[in-house]
Each structure stands twice: as structure tokens, then as C-alpha cells.
Write an enzyme that holds these catalytic residues in place. Sequence first.
Site, short mmCIF file in Angstrom:
data_model
loop_
_atom_site.label_atom_id
_atom_site.label_comp_id
_atom_site.label_asym_id
_atom_site.label_seq_id
_atom_site.Cartn_x
_atom_site.Cartn_y
_atom_site.Cartn_z
N ASP A 9 1.03 -1.17 0.09
CA ASP A 9 0.03 0.04 -0.06
C ASP A 9 1.05 1.16 0.17
O ASP A 9 2.00 1.13 0.34
CB ASP A 9 -0.97 -0.13 1.45
CG ASP A 9 -1.85 1.25 1.58
OD1 ASP A 9 -2.15 1.83 0.68
OD2 ASP A 9 -1.40 1.81 2.44
N ASP B 240 -0.16 4.96 0.93
CA ASP B 240 -0.63 5.84 1.78
C ASP B 240 -0.24 5.55 3.53
O ASP B 240 -1.03 4.57 3.86
CB ASP B 240 -2.09 6.64 1.66
CG ASP B 240 -2.32 7.06 0.49
OD1 ASP B 240 -1.33 7.30 -0.40
OD2 ASP B 240 -3.44 7.15 0.11
N THR C 151 -2.46 0.96 -4.62
CA THR C 151 -3.15 1.97 -4.25
C THR C 151 -4.25 2.78 -4.64
O THR C 151 -4.72 2.38 -5.96
CB THR C 151 -1.86 3.27 -4.20
OG1 THR C 151 -2.39 4.40 -3.70
CG2 THR C 151 -1.40 3.37 -5.51
N ASP D 76 -0.83 -0.10 6.37
CA ASP D 76 -1.13 0.73 7.61
C ASP D 76 -2.48 0.39 8.02
O ASP D 76 -3.09 0.72 9.12
CB ASP D 76 -0.73 1.97 7.28
CG ASP D 76 -1.73 2.74 6.68
OD1 ASP D 76 -2.42 3.86 7.17
OD2 ASP D 76 -2.04 2.61 5.23
#
Length: 295
Positions: free
Chosen positions: A48, A50, A155, A223
Site C-alpha cells: 500500500d 498512503d 493504491t 497501515d
Amino acid sequence: MTPSRDKPRPARDLRSRSTLAGEAAAAAAEVETALDTPADPTSAAFFDVDNTVMQGASIFHLARGLHRRDFFTTREILGAAWKQAYFRLVGVEDPNHVAEAREGALGFIRGHTVAELEELGEEIFDEAMAHRIWPGTRALAQLHLDRGQRVWLVTAAPIEIASIIARRLGLTGAMGTVAEHVDGVYTGRLVGDMLHGPAKSEAIKALAQREGLDLAACSAYSDSYNDLPMLSMVGDPCAINPDAKLRAHAKEQGWRIRDYRTARKAARAGVFVAGVAGAASGAVAAAVALRSRRR
């Protein structure tokens, strides 16, 4: 046909949009020539972006850079940011609002060319993103490359900016949200949906089939608890700078956890910033929806 404004999209339609978005992202994924024949052809790593690879939301930094180049007004993005922040804080999202935001996502590039966005994306990466890359996550990606494995970014950011980030970091390629374009000019619509949540797992599944990957031998990093579908489909999931829900789940499952935010105070701030960045990302989609309706 436009869906009824008093009803949310049926689950079947949402699943089909996620599948279409995933397949489109996988089809658009770039593969560096040097890694066409990797030393470890059945293993790969998926990251990922961000708050995993870079601090903050890449689509927010992109939107801010485009705003500075007069793609949309301050009033539009601030009004949309308030709506998104409110919905996230109270935990309620109006299905009609979400649907409109989705339909208008990336509408601010309507009428612009792919070449133009790619050129500006290079500039915006240099001015707003390069210094935000987490060194620890970059090192993890390099470890996979050193093992002869391919590494893809996955993403919700536009595929154009995702590909720039991947290329600048020396990764294999990227999968991101695909904006429809005809003869090199953006229509303002998406192909399927934004590459978010279930759509990411669909993209990885399609890429794995195309590239002959064994998902049990692959790794994934994120995250966010929203990326649980992606993390759960590989044999080696890892939580990077995780939000509270993902941290708890990772601990329960015995997954690896890496936190590159420094000190407890900074970690708490990072969780808050992640939430604000998420709101900002949604705000971009809502803001561009407003712009599209006004044209």
C-alpha cells in the site's frame, strides 16, 4: 442508467465495480524490463502507499499540486473536506454522497491529457512526495528486490502517480485507480471503482494469475484495517505504521508489525494524521464531483 438517489448501491453492484477496478488496475500494471524474468518468479511483494510507503495521502498531495496549477478552486476542496471530515468523525456516511463522490472521483482531470497529468505528476512527486517516503518501508521493498522478487505498489491513487512513485523507487510497477480516457484525453469517469479495500485484492488476484504468482509465497504491507482483504490473501502479511484496528488484528494473528514513526507521541500523532489524510483523500473525490457537476 443513474441509480436511484434514495437507495444505496446494491452489494452486487459494489462487488462488480471492485472486480472491474481490480482487473483494470492489473491490466495497467507496468513491469520493468529488467525484472521480466525474476530470480524468484512465483513470489512478490505488494505495498500500500498512503502511510505505508509514504507519509500522508498521495492523492491529497497530488490534488494540492494540481490545485496550485488551477485545476480546481480552494472553495470547492475546503467545502468537500468539511463534509468528509464530518462523516468520518460521526461515523456515518450518506450512501448518496459516497456514490456521487465515487462517480465524480478524478473528474478534475476531465478534458486534460494523460501526458499532461504524467508530466505534472513528476513535478508534484519531486516537490511534495519524495521527502515523505518512509526509509524503513523503502528498505523492506529493497529486501524483496534483492531476493529476486518483484514488488508492486497497490493504491487508491491514480495509476499515473502510482507508476511514477514505483519508478522513482526502482520497484517493478504499480496498480492504482484507473481513470477512463479516450484518445489520450480523460473523460472524468473511473473504470469500475477506486482501487480501495476489496478492489485491491481483486487486482492482486488478477495480477497473480497473469504473472504466475503463488500468493502463499507472497508478502503484503499496509497501515490500514481497510486493506485486510489484501493482507489476508498472502502468506506473509505485515502491518506497517498500523491503525489501532489493524494493530490489534495483526497481534492476534501473529503477523509482523513494523512502526517507523518515532516516539509514542509521534505514533499517536501519526494515527491522527492518517485519519485526517483519509478524510482529505475523500474530500478530493467529493470536490472533483462538485467541479464535474458545474461544468
